[in-house]
Structure formats: structure tokens, C-alpha cells
Design a protein around this motif. Structure first.
Motif, short mmCIF file in Angstrom:
data_model
loop_
_atom_site.label_atom_id
_atom_site.label_comp_id
_atom_site.label_asym_id
_atom_site.label_seq_id
_atom_site.Cartn_x
_atom_site.Cartn_y
_atom_site.Cartn_z
N GLN A 132 0.85 -1.17 0.00
CA GLN A 132 0.00 0.00 0.00
C GLN A 132 0.89 1.23 0.00
O GLN A 132 2.06 1.16 0.37
CB GLN A 132 -0.94 0.02 1.20
CG GLN A 132 -0.25 0.17 2.53
CD GLN A 132 -1.24 0.28 3.67
OE1 GLN A 132 -2.42 0.10 3.48
NE2 GLN A 132 -0.76 0.60 4.85
N GLN A 133 0.36 2.33 -0.43
CA GLN A 133 1.13 3.54 -0.52
C GLN A 133 0.21 4.71 -0.21
O GLN A 133 -1.00 4.59 -0.27
CB GLN A 133 1.72 3.71 -1.92
CG GLN A 133 0.64 3.84 -2.99
CD GLN A 133 1.24 3.94 -4.37
OE1 GLN A 133 2.43 3.78 -4.54
NE2 GLN A 133 0.41 4.23 -5.34
N GLY A 134 0.80 5.83 0.10
CA GLY A 134 -0.01 6.99 0.37
C GLY A 134 0.81 8.25 0.43
O GLY A 134 1.82 8.30 1.13
N SER A 135 0.40 9.26 -0.30
CA SER A 135 1.09 10.54 -0.24
C SER A 135 0.67 11.34 0.96
O SER A 135 1.24 12.38 1.24
CB SER A 135 0.81 11.33 -1.52
OG SER A 135 -0.58 11.45 -1.71
N SER A 136 -0.35 10.87 1.71
CA SER A 136 -0.79 11.59 2.89
C SER A 136 0.29 11.62 3.97
O SER A 136 0.23 12.43 4.87
CB SER A 136 -2.07 10.96 3.45
OG SER A 136 -1.85 9.61 3.79
N PHE A 184 -5.47 13.61 6.69
CA PHE A 184 -4.79 12.84 7.72
C PHE A 184 -3.77 11.88 7.10
O PHE A 184 -3.85 11.54 5.92
CB PHE A 184 -5.81 12.04 8.55
CG PHE A 184 -6.79 12.90 9.30
CD1 PHE A 184 -6.45 13.44 10.52
CD2 PHE A 184 -8.03 13.18 8.76
CE1 PHE A 184 -7.34 14.24 11.22
CE2 PHE A 184 -8.93 13.97 9.44
CZ PHE A 184 -8.59 14.51 10.68
N ASP A 185 -2.85 11.45 7.97
CA ASP A 185 -1.81 10.51 7.55
C ASP A 185 -2.32 9.09 7.78
O ASP A 185 -2.42 8.63 8.92
CB ASP A 185 -0.53 10.75 8.35
CG ASP A 185 0.59 9.81 7.94
OD1 ASP A 185 0.39 9.07 6.95
OD2 ASP A 185 1.65 9.83 8.58
N PHE A 186 -2.61 8.38 6.68
CA PHE A 186 -3.12 7.01 6.79
C PHE A 186 -2.02 5.97 6.79
O PHE A 186 -2.30 4.78 6.93
CB PHE A 186 -4.11 6.72 5.66
CG PHE A 186 -5.51 7.20 5.94
CD1 PHE A 186 -6.47 6.35 6.43
CD2 PHE A 186 -5.85 8.53 5.73
CE1 PHE A 186 -7.74 6.79 6.70
CE2 PHE A 186 -7.12 8.98 6.00
CZ PHE A 186 -8.08 8.11 6.49
N MET A 187 -0.78 6.39 6.59
CA MET A 187 0.32 5.43 6.68
C MET A 187 0.61 5.08 8.14
O MET A 187 1.26 4.07 8.41
CB MET A 187 1.58 6.00 6.02
CG MET A 187 1.43 6.20 4.51
SD MET A 187 1.00 4.68 3.63
CE MET A 187 2.54 3.77 3.75
N THR A 234 -2.79 6.87 14.59
CA THR A 234 -2.89 8.28 14.96
C THR A 234 -4.22 8.86 14.47
O THR A 234 -4.74 8.47 13.42
CB THR A 234 -1.73 9.08 14.34
OG1 THR A 234 -1.76 8.95 12.91
CG2 THR A 234 -0.39 8.59 14.87
N ASP A 235 -4.73 9.83 15.23
CA ASP A 235 -5.93 10.60 14.85
C ASP A 235 -7.13 9.70 14.54
O ASP A 235 -7.91 9.99 13.63
CB ASP A 235 -5.64 11.50 13.64
CG ASP A 235 -4.50 12.45 13.88
OD1 ASP A 235 -4.45 13.03 14.98
OD2 ASP A 235 -3.66 12.62 12.97
N TYR A 268 -2.17 -0.04 -3.51
CA TYR A 268 -3.41 0.61 -3.16
C TYR A 268 -3.14 1.84 -2.30
O TYR A 268 -2.25 1.82 -1.45
CB TYR A 268 -4.35 -0.35 -2.44
CG TYR A 268 -4.83 -1.48 -3.31
CD1 TYR A 268 -5.75 -1.26 -4.33
CD2 TYR A 268 -4.33 -2.77 -3.14
CE1 TYR A 268 -6.18 -2.29 -5.14
CE2 TYR A 268 -4.76 -3.81 -3.96
CZ TYR A 268 -5.68 -3.56 -4.95
OH TYR A 268 -6.10 -4.58 -5.76
N GLU A 269 -3.93 2.87 -2.53
CA GLU A 269 -3.79 4.12 -1.78
C GLU A 269 -4.24 3.91 -0.34
O GLU A 269 -5.35 3.46 -0.07
CB GLU A 269 -4.63 5.21 -2.45
CG GLU A 269 -4.64 6.53 -1.73
CD GLU A 269 -3.25 7.16 -1.65
OE1 GLU A 269 -2.90 7.64 -0.56
OE2 GLU A 269 -2.52 7.14 -2.66
N ALA A 270 -3.36 4.27 0.61
CA ALA A 270 -3.66 4.04 2.03
C ALA A 270 -4.81 4.90 2.51
O ALA A 270 -5.58 4.51 3.39
CB ALA A 270 -2.40 4.30 2.86
N SER A 271 -4.97 6.10 1.95
CA SER A 271 -6.03 7.01 2.38
C SER A 271 -7.35 6.76 1.66
O SER A 271 -8.23 7.62 1.68
CB SER A 271 -5.59 8.47 2.15
OG SER A 271 -5.32 8.69 0.78
#
Length: 508
Positions: A48-52, A91-94, A98-99, A165-168
């Protein structure tokens, strides 16, 4: 100009490969991906990956707002705008721990506003348009993570067919769904929307097609199609930007994940072109779509590409000739999978080509078909032979049998005698029977000529072997003669060496 998210104004850039291989602490030794591959492999997480994860770590604690449906009608719009602003926080989904509370508040808020614009009439007043575009921009416009092919050690170990897949996605999916409902709403006013959905917005949408998440690209495809349909002033710009993406893919990077989706959109656009086609559309076919066939990753988007090409030919049958010439120009030499794809597309084009245009490219076309017929790869040979099962192709061949059969007959005859696959041999024998029924005299003449040609080759081969035998005998006699001469001259050479040694001693 598009607004900049407060949560991404100080966006952190992703770490460079050099910083990963050479850490700041000099006491740590750099990881060698060749000798310490198992160490790298053991640290991997799921795909999985995410720019968040590149956003700054500011305080983003959210407080739940009251439901819109419980508010008085006069206050619903203000509450709707407040919820849109609340959904603008990213928010940071990686980091999954958190949050959690704020993430759940935002998810519930997104689902609520989706339901609100779906069931509430006259809810899209002009003041909410900029807030909607701002919220969507904060969430979807982001720096995409590095391609999976650029990640050290991962491309070789992971299954290439498994996407990242996008983490967010839990939030991102609802944002896309909301924006799609917004565009499809009966209350949507294109004249108001065009103030905020401008060329820059569309350019950012197109850049997102490079996302590795197929779920995101699928929703982007639908959204871009809706924008193209509702904003007439953006149509030429969208086509130009897609054109630029294709050209960059062909001639520069050859790496873009959304080529298939863009081609699918383009197929719908071409279907709506007016007849006769404009010259710019014809140039797009010849300079962009046809060169796309040379891409190494053609298999990932060929069905969509072939559909676009066929749409052009249906609009203007005269384009079949330059399209076939382009296919012959980029015909694969060593990739059997691409050859099969080319043959599939060729059959669709031959079903629509005019007989007069067919005559212009007939010779070069059947020379290539003849080469495919004798391919050692049975799928290529089989797909090529199945071309002749098409009534349209056989009608064209029958009308021009005098020119077609002499081109392909030698290879067909040779395949019937030499091919390793019995199924191919059976198909070839059936094809030979069809050709014989079309023109028996021509078939017999070509058969006799080919047999004479084979006999000539066999005779020439015998002559060559005889010449080589004579040369070998001559070489053998020459070698024996040289050996005899050397043995006869050996005593005199011994005497001369002895005499020279005696004379040297006397001189001393």
C-alpha cells in the motif's frame, strides 16, 4: 488559481534514494541492496502507498458537528459549508494508530454530505461551489508516491501484477463519490461551476491518472468524462492535455499508469466526433494513436487503443490505409504476444476497409502476413491463419487472388510440410484447399513452380556439397605433400645446425 491546503502548505518532499542509502549517522553502514537483500526484504510491509504521509504534523483534532437534517432550513447551508471545511483536513493514513477519532469524524461527515446532496433539492447554491472545489482539491490533489518500479528491491520480489493501493482510500473514495454526485446533480449549474473547475483543475485531475491504485483511476475516468460533457469550453483543452500525456509516454518516459483509462475516455469522445472529421483529429490518429502501438506495455491498454482506432475508421473509412501502414511500420519483431494483438486489430480493420484502399497496401500487408504464417510460435501462426476465417478477408483475397496467392504460397506450402505443430498443419492444409477451389489453374502453376524451385535448391545444395568435398580432398592432398616435404628436408637441417655449432666453437 487553486487554493493551497493549510494542511499541505509545508508539504514534505519524499526522501531521496541517496538519503536512504547514505544515512546522516556516519556510524550506520549503508545498506547494500545486493549483499543485504534479505534485510531489505524482511522490512517490507503490505503493498500500500499513500502521499498523505508527506503532510505536516499540525494539530488536526476535529469536533463532531450536528447533523444537517436536524438543523433549521435557513441554517443548513451554513452547516453544510462548515462540514465541507471540516472535510478539508487531510490525515496521515500510513500511520494507522494516529488521529483515529478525527478520522472517524471526517468519514462520517463525508458520508453525510454525500447523502445530503443526493436527496436534498436546491442545496447547491452559488456560495457552496468554491467550498466544494476547495474541499475536493485539498483531498485529491497531492504528490503521488514514487512508482513501484523505482522502489529499491521491491520490483523484483513482488508480483508485478499486484497493484499498490492508496492508504487514504477510506476517505478518498467518499470524496470522489461526493464530487461525482455533485457533477451529476440536477441542481448543478455549469455556468457557475466553470468559475472554479478551470484548466488548472483539469490539469491536476489528469495528473492523478498516474496513480497506481486502479480504483482511483476508475473513478477519475468517470469524473473526467462528466467534466468533458458539461463544460464545452474545456473540451479542446482536455483533448490537448491527453495528447501531451500520450506524447510524453511515447517519446520520453513510457511510464504512465492511466493510459488505458484515458484511451477509454477518448473512445467515447471519438464516438461523438462530427463527420467529416477535422484535420486535427486525423493528425491525432496518425501522430499519437498509431505510435502508441510501439510501447512495451501495449498489452495493458491495447483493447482500448484498438477501439479508438476502429472508431476513427468507422467515421472515415479512408483512414484504414494509413492505419495499416502504421501497424506494419511498428510491427513487433521478437514479441509474440504483441504480434497476436496486432493480428487481432488487423482483422477488425480489414472488416471495414474499402476494396480500392486494400489494393494499395495489399503487397506489403500480405508479405507481413506471410512471415507470420511461418512463425515458430504456434499462437502467432494460428491467429494469422484464423484471419482467413473472416468472410470479409476471404472476399478481399478472392478478388485479388492473382496478387495475393503468389506472395503467401511459398510459406504456406513450406509450413504444411515442416511446421512442428499438427494443429497448424491442419489449418494450413484446409487453407490450401480453399485457395485451390478459388483458382485451380493458378494454384497448380504456383505448386509446380514451387516444386521446381525446391528441386533447384536441392540440386544446388548437392553441387555445393560436391564443391566442398573436392576442396577438402584438395586440402588433404596439400597437407600430405607439405608433411612429406618437411620430413625430406629434416636431415639436411640437422647437418646445417651441427656445422654452425662447430664453426661457433672454432671462432671462440
Amino acid at each position: 488559481m487553486m487554493p493551497t491546503s493549510p494542511s499541505t502548505s509545508n508539504t514534505l518532499s519524499p526522501p531521496s534514494p541517496s538519503s536512504l542509502l547514505h544515512p546522516a549517522d556516519s556510524s550506520q553502514r549503508p545498506i547494500d541492496p545486493f549483499t543485504q537483500r534479505q534485510m531489505i526484504k524482511s522490512k517490507k510491509i503490505k503493498r500500500q502507498q499513500g502521499s498523505s504521509r508527506f503532510i505536516n504534523n499540525m494539530n488536526k483534532e476535529l469536533e463532531p458537528l450536528p447533523p444537517i437534517k436536524d438543523a433549521p432550513p435557513g441554517e443548513q447551508q451554513d452547516l453544510f459549508i462548515k462540514k465541507l471545511k471540516q472535510c478539508s483536513v487531510v490525515f496521515d493514513f500510513m500511520d494507522p494508530v494516529t488521529d483515529l477519532k478525527s478520522k472517524e469524524i471526517k468519514r462520517a461527515c463525508l458520508n453525510e454530505i454525500v447523502d445530503y446532496i443526493s436527496v436534498t433539492k436546491s442545496c447547491l447554491a452559488e456560495p457552496v461551489y468554491p467550498e466544494i472545489i476547495t474541499m475536493v482539491s485539498y483531498n485529491i490533489f497531492r504528490t503521488l508516491p514514487a512508482s513501484s518500479l523505482d522502489r529499491i528491491g521491491e520490483a523484483a520480489d513482488q508480483d508485478e501484477d499486484e497493484p499498490y493501493y492508496e492508504a487514504s482510500w477510506p476517505h478518498l473514495q467518499v470524496v470522489y463519490e461526493f464530487f461525482l454526485r455533485f457533477l451529476e446533480s440536477p441542481d448543478f449549474q455549469p455556468n457557475t461551476g466553470k468559475k472554479y473547475i478551470d484548466q488548472r483543475f483539469v490539469s491536476n485531475i489528469l495528473e492523478l491518472f498516474d496513480s497506481e491504485d486502479p480504483r482511483e483511476r476508475d473513478l477519475l475516468k468517470t469524473i473526467l468524462h462528466r467534466i468533458y460533457g458539461k463544460f464545452l469550453g474545456l473540451r479542446a483543452f482536455i483533448r490537448k492535455q491527453i495528447n501531451n500525456i500520450f506524447l510524453r509516454f511515447i517519446y520520453e518516459v513510457e511510464k504512465f499508469n492511466g493510459i488505458a483509462e484515458l484511451l477509454e475516455i477518448l473512445g467515447s469522445i471519438i464516438n461523438g466526433f462530427a463527420i467529416p472529421l477535422k484535420e486535427e483529429h486525423k493528425l491525432f490518429l496518425q501522430r499519437v494513436l498509431i505510435p502508441l502501438h510501439k510501447a512495451h506495455s501495449l498489452q495493458s491498454f491495447h483493447p482500448q487503443l484498438a477501439y479508438c482506432v476502429v472508431q476513427f475508421i468507422e467515421k472515415d473509412p479512408t483512414l484504414a490505409e494509413p492505419v495499416i501502414q502504421g501497424l506494419l511500420k511498428y510491427w513487433p519483431k521478437t514479441c509474440s504476444i504483441k504480434e497476436v494483438m496486432f493480428l487481432n486489430e488487423l482483422e477488425e480493420i480489414l472488416d471495414m476497409i474499402e476494396p480500392d484502399h486494400f489494393k494499395n497496401i495489399m503487397d506489403s500487408l500480405f508479405k507481413q502476413i506471410s512471415r507470420c504464417l511461418c512463425s515458430s510460435h504456434f499462437q502467432v501462426a494460428e491467429r494469422c491463419l484464423l484471419l482467413f476465417n473472416s468472410d470479409a478477408v476471404m472476399n478481399l483475397v478472392e478478388e485479388n487472388i492473382d496478387r495475393v496467392l503468389p506472395i503467401i504460397f511459398p510459406n504456406i506450402y513450406r509450413v504444411s510440410k515442416e511446421h512442428w505443430n499438427q494443429a497448424i498443419v491442419t489449418l494450413v492444409l484446409n487453407l490450401l484447399k480453399q485457395f485451390k477451389n478459388m483458382n485451380p489453374n493458378l494454384f497448380n502453376d504456383l505448386s509446380n513452380k514451387y516444386k521446381d524451385y525446391i528441386q533447384t535448391l536441392e540440386k544446388r545444395q548437392v553441387e555445393h556439397e560436391e564443391i566442398w568435398r573436392k576442396l577438402e580432398d584438395l586440402n588433404l592432398r596439400h597437407t600430405q605433400k607439405m608433411q612429406q616435404n618437411s620430413s625430406a628436408s629434416s636431415p639436411s637441417s640437422n647437418n646445417s645446425s651441427a656445422t654452425s655449432s662447430v664453426s661457433k666453437r672454432l671462432s671462440k
